[in-house]
Design a protein around this motif. Structure first.
Motif, PDB file in Angstrom:
ATOM      1  N   SER A  82       0.974  -1.220   0.045  1.00 64.45           N
ATOM      2  CA  SER A  82      -0.094   0.219   0.020  1.00 64.45           C
ATOM      3  C   SER A  82       0.876   1.288  -0.087  1.00 64.45           C
ATOM      4  O   SER A  82       0.546   2.158  -0.510  1.00 64.45           O
ATOM      5  CB  SER A  82      -0.921  -0.046   1.223  1.00 64.45           C
ATOM      6  N   ILE A  83       2.000   1.227   0.812  1.00 67.21           N
ATOM      7  CA  ILE A  83       2.757   2.352   0.992  1.00 67.21           C
ATOM      8  C   ILE A  83       3.352   2.650  -0.558  1.00 67.21           C
ATOM      9  O   ILE A  83       3.669   3.580  -0.995  1.00 67.21           O
ATOM     10  CB  ILE A  83       3.755   2.069   1.842  1.00 67.21           C
ATOM     11  N   ARG A  84       3.898   1.455  -0.938  1.00 69.51           N
ATOM     12  CA  ARG A  84       4.632   1.590  -2.326  1.00 69.51           C
ATOM     13  C   ARG A  84       3.562   2.068  -3.447  1.00 69.51           C
ATOM     14  O   ARG A  84       3.899   2.989  -4.428  1.00 69.51           O
ATOM     15  CB  ARG A  84       5.055   0.171  -2.919  1.00 69.51           C
ATOM     16  N   GLU A  85       2.300   1.658  -3.351  1.00 67.72           N
ATOM     17  CA  GLU A  85       1.430   2.071  -4.431  1.00 67.72           C
ATOM     18  C   GLU A  85       0.963   3.585  -4.205  1.00 67.72           C
ATOM     19  O   GLU A  85       0.546   4.158  -5.199  1.00 67.72           O
ATOM     20  CB  GLU A  85       0.196   1.187  -4.384  1.00 67.72           C
ATOM     21  N   SER A  86       0.955   4.097  -2.896  1.00 65.32           N
ATOM     22  CA  SER A  86       0.762   5.298  -2.601  1.00 65.32           C
ATOM     23  C   SER A  86       1.686   6.245  -3.485  1.00 65.32           C
ATOM     24  O   SER A  86       1.423   7.606  -3.743  1.00 65.32           O
ATOM     25  CB  SER A  86       0.765   5.711  -1.310  1.00 65.32           C
ATOM     26  N   ARG A  87       2.761   5.868  -3.821  1.00 64.87           N
ATOM     27  CA  ARG A  87       3.754   6.776  -4.473  1.00 64.87           C
ATOM     28  C   ARG A  87       3.877   6.417  -5.633  1.00 64.87           C
ATOM     29  O   ARG A  87       4.879   7.036  -6.730  1.00 64.87           O
ATOM     30  CB  ARG A  87       5.196   6.643  -3.756  1.00 64.87           C
ATOM     31  N   GLU A  88       3.275   5.683  -6.518  1.00 63.17           N
ATOM     32  CA  GLU A  88       3.188   5.116  -7.510  1.00 63.17           C
ATOM     33  C   GLU A  88       2.106   5.311  -8.496  1.00 63.17           C
ATOM     34  O   GLU A  88       0.835   5.343  -7.830  1.00 63.17           O
ATOM     35  CB  GLU A  88       3.875   3.959  -7.794  1.00 63.17           C
ATOM     36  N   THR A  89       2.074   4.723  -9.761  1.00 57.89           N
ATOM     37  CA  THR A  89       0.706   4.646 -10.527  1.00 57.89           C
ATOM     38  C   THR A  89       0.109   3.547 -10.112  1.00 57.89           C
ATOM     39  O   THR A  89       0.866   2.380 -10.137  1.00 57.89           O
ATOM     40  CB  THR A  89       1.027   4.591 -12.167  1.00 57.89           C
ATOM     41  N   PRO A  90      -1.317   3.560  -9.727  1.00 55.07           N
ATOM     42  CA  PRO A  90      -1.819   2.196  -9.393  1.00 55.07           C
ATOM     43  C   PRO A  90      -1.652   1.139 -10.324  1.00 55.07           C
ATOM     44  O   PRO A  90      -1.705   1.404 -11.557  1.00 55.07           O
ATOM     45  CB  PRO A  90      -3.405   2.564  -9.403  1.00 55.07           C
ATOM     46  N   SER A  91      -1.083   0.000 -10.041  1.00 56.65           N
ATOM     47  CA  SER A  91      -0.884  -1.229 -10.675  1.00 56.65           C
ATOM     48  C   SER A  91      -1.027  -2.533 -10.005  1.00 56.65           C
ATOM     49  O   SER A  91      -1.385  -2.424  -8.727  1.00 56.65           O
ATOM     50  CB  SER A  91       0.559  -1.129 -11.362  1.00 56.65           C
ATOM     51  N   GLY A  92      -1.090  -3.586 -10.842  1.00 53.00           N
ATOM     52  CA  GLY A  92      -1.215  -4.748 -10.263  1.00 53.00           C
ATOM     53  C   GLY A  92      -2.421  -5.471 -10.420  1.00 53.00           C
ATOM     54  O   GLY A  92      -3.144  -5.254 -11.537  1.00 53.00           O
ATOM     55  N   ASP A  93      -2.863  -6.849  -9.907  1.00 55.69           N
ATOM     56  CA  ASP A  93      -3.891  -7.687 -10.404  1.00 55.69           C
ATOM     57  C   ASP A  93      -5.208  -7.260  -9.248  1.00 55.69           C
ATOM     58  O   ASP A  93      -5.030  -7.132  -8.012  1.00 55.69           O
ATOM     59  CB  ASP A  93      -3.568  -8.830 -10.357  1.00 55.69           C
ATOM     60  N   ILE A  94      -6.349  -7.393  -9.832  1.00 53.43           N
ATOM     61  CA  ILE A  94      -7.735  -7.616  -9.051  1.00 53.43           C
ATOM     62  C   ILE A  94      -8.337  -8.646  -9.278  1.00 53.43           C
ATOM     63  O   ILE A  94      -8.844  -8.796 -10.721  1.00 53.43           O
ATOM     64  CB  ILE A  94      -8.371  -6.171  -9.042  1.00 53.43           C
ATOM     65  N   PHE A 114     -13.509   0.781 -15.801  1.00 51.92           N
ATOM     66  CA  PHE A 114     -12.290   0.931 -14.962  1.00 51.92           C
ATOM     67  C   PHE A 114     -10.992   0.612 -15.607  1.00 51.92           C
ATOM     68  O   PHE A 114     -10.185   1.330 -15.177  1.00 51.92           O
ATOM     69  CB  PHE A 114     -12.668  -0.121 -13.715  1.00 51.92           C
ATOM     70  N   ALA A 115     -11.067  -0.301 -16.207  1.00 50.95           N
ATOM     71  CA  ALA A 115      -9.806  -0.855 -16.716  1.00 50.95           C
ATOM     72  C   ALA A 115      -9.194   0.164 -17.698  1.00 50.95           C
ATOM     73  O   ALA A 115      -7.993   0.562 -18.034  1.00 50.95           O
ATOM     74  CB  ALA A 115      -9.854  -2.254 -17.549  1.00 50.95           C
ATOM     75  N   GLY A 116     -10.155   1.117 -18.306  1.00 50.64           N
ATOM     76  CA  GLY A 116      -9.634   2.087 -19.170  1.00 50.64           C
ATOM     77  C   GLY A 116      -9.166   3.059 -18.592  1.00 50.64           C
ATOM     78  O   GLY A 116      -8.122   3.866 -18.826  1.00 50.64           O
ATOM     79  N   LEU A 117      -9.863   3.559 -17.200  1.00 50.80           N
ATOM     80  CA  LEU A 117      -9.025   4.496 -16.380  1.00 50.80           C
ATOM     81  C   LEU A 117      -7.732   4.296 -15.711  1.00 50.80           C
ATOM     82  O   LEU A 117      -7.191   5.236 -15.607  1.00 50.80           O
ATOM     83  CB  LEU A 117     -10.086   4.833 -15.288  1.00 50.80           C
ATOM     84  N   TYR A 118      -7.752   2.930 -15.337  1.00 51.05           N
ATOM     85  CA  TYR A 118      -6.342   2.630 -14.956  1.00 51.05           C
ATOM     86  C   TYR A 118      -5.694   1.492 -15.495  1.00 51.05           C
ATOM     87  O   TYR A 118      -5.722   0.210 -15.254  1.00 51.05           O
ATOM     88  CB  TYR A 118      -6.695   2.037 -13.426  1.00 51.05           C
ATOM     89  N   PRO A 119      -5.226   1.759 -16.527  1.00 48.96           N
ATOM     90  CA  PRO A 119      -4.585   0.784 -17.666  1.00 48.96           C
ATOM     91  C   PRO A 119      -3.538  -0.148 -16.899  1.00 48.96           C
ATOM     92  O   PRO A 119      -3.196  -1.221 -17.546  1.00 48.96           O
ATOM     93  CB  PRO A 119      -3.909   1.426 -18.634  1.00 48.96           C
ATOM     94  N   ASP A 120      -2.906   0.067 -15.930  1.00 45.47           N
ATOM     95  CA  ASP A 120      -1.915  -0.535 -15.142  1.00 45.47           C
ATOM     96  C   ASP A 120      -2.441  -1.580 -14.233  1.00 45.47           C
ATOM     97  O   ASP A 120      -1.750  -2.342 -13.695  1.00 45.47           O
ATOM     98  CB  ASP A 120      -0.976   0.333 -14.515  1.00 45.47           C
TER      99      ASP A 120
END
Length: 303
Positions: A82-94, A114-120
């Protein structure tokens, strides 16, 4: 020795079943691994592992400690992510599980946006109508339409109530007449969700309070879209969620009947493990679901 390292070492020994195998996995000597576990046992004052010349087995105390320790390390990993993600573009799997009809009609198109808004962020959507254990089956989030869960092991996040109505086609009403008494459902053809061809009990709340009616079931299916189509074909009266029947109700292809009687209210809600709420991906998805589906549902017919 560092407690975190000792925890990680102990978990490795339990999962690999031996000190030697754990040592190879983490790149330490067997004696180092043994000392790490022994330090934990000394600190706790209990024996965690039974040791013989041939194998290692977990004591009851060790099994309980293993489960808690593994959960602690998983939570720590989520917090770090979570800390790393707060400093980066949201990415990963859901990984998301959802019921079939709501998924195909509404959630699927929403997740495309949603996927179009957050392509990573990589979205995996599994649709089925079977009850699943979100944790055991490895899902990050489960979308459900039912009464909210009461389990303390999971967080349920309510989005909106789900309305259901009794409805039929105009042709059906022209042929059979519009019922004005709930007891008419015992003789009029009814379409119901489930697998009971001899009939089913519909529970509703009317002007005089709760009532249950054993309806005259002539057609049943475990998919409400099929029931909607059967109602459109004039086969009978159906109890259908408005997120499925909304367009037909709005255009008049289906009409509501017995409007003084309402089925028990269900809810659209999200279910996920407590550790997942630390993830920025999950927070983004929860906010998106509120924005997309919160308030007055677009599928509901204003009466």
């Amino acid at each position: 020795m560092d407690k975190l390292v000792s925890l990680q070492t102990f978990i490795r020994v339990v999962e690999d079943g031996s000190f030697a195998a754990a040592a190879r996995k983490i790149g330490q000597s067997r004696s180092q691994v043994n000392r790490a576990v022994a330090a934990l046992e000394d600190d706790l004052g209990v024996q965690l592992l039974n040791r013989t010349t041939r194998q290692v087995s977990v004591t009851p105390s060790g099994q309980a400690y293993y489960q808690r320790a593994k959960g602690i390390l998983a939570d720590l990993g989520e917090a770090e992510e979570s800390i790393r993600e707060s400093r980066e573009t949201p990415s990963g799997d859901i990984r998301i599980n959802a019921p079939m009809s709501f998924g195909t009609l509404h959630l699927g198109p929403a997740l495309v946006d949603f996927a179009g808004l957050y392509p990573d962020i990589r979205v995996e959507l599994a649709l089925n109508d079977h009850f699943i254990d979100p944790v055991a089956d490895g899902f990050d989030m489960t979308v459900r339409i039912s009464r909210p869960s009461e389990t303390l092991a999971l967080i349920d996040h309510e989005i909106i109530p789900i309305k259901r109505v009794l409805c039929a086609s105009p042709d059906f009403i022209h042929t059979h007449g519009e019922p004005d008494d709930i007891r008419a459902l015992t003789t009029l053809p009814c379409l119901h969700y489930g697998n009971l061809p001899s009939g089913a009990s519909w529970k509703m709340t009317g002007p005089d309070g709760p009532v249950a009616v054993q309806v005259n079931g002539v057609f049943c299916c475990n998919n409400a879209e099929v029931l909607r189509d059967a109602a459109l074909a004039g086969l009978g009266i159906a109890e259908i969620p408005t997120f499925i029947a909304g367009p037909e109700l709005q255009t008049g292809r289906l009409v509501t009947i017995l409007c003084d009687y309402t089925p028990p209210e269900l809810f659209l809600y999200l279910l996920y493990p407590p550790s997942r709420q630390l993830s920025s991906r999950i927070r983004l998805l929860v906010d998106f679901m509120h924005e997309r589906f919160g308030g007055q549902p677009r599928w509901d017919l204003v009466q």
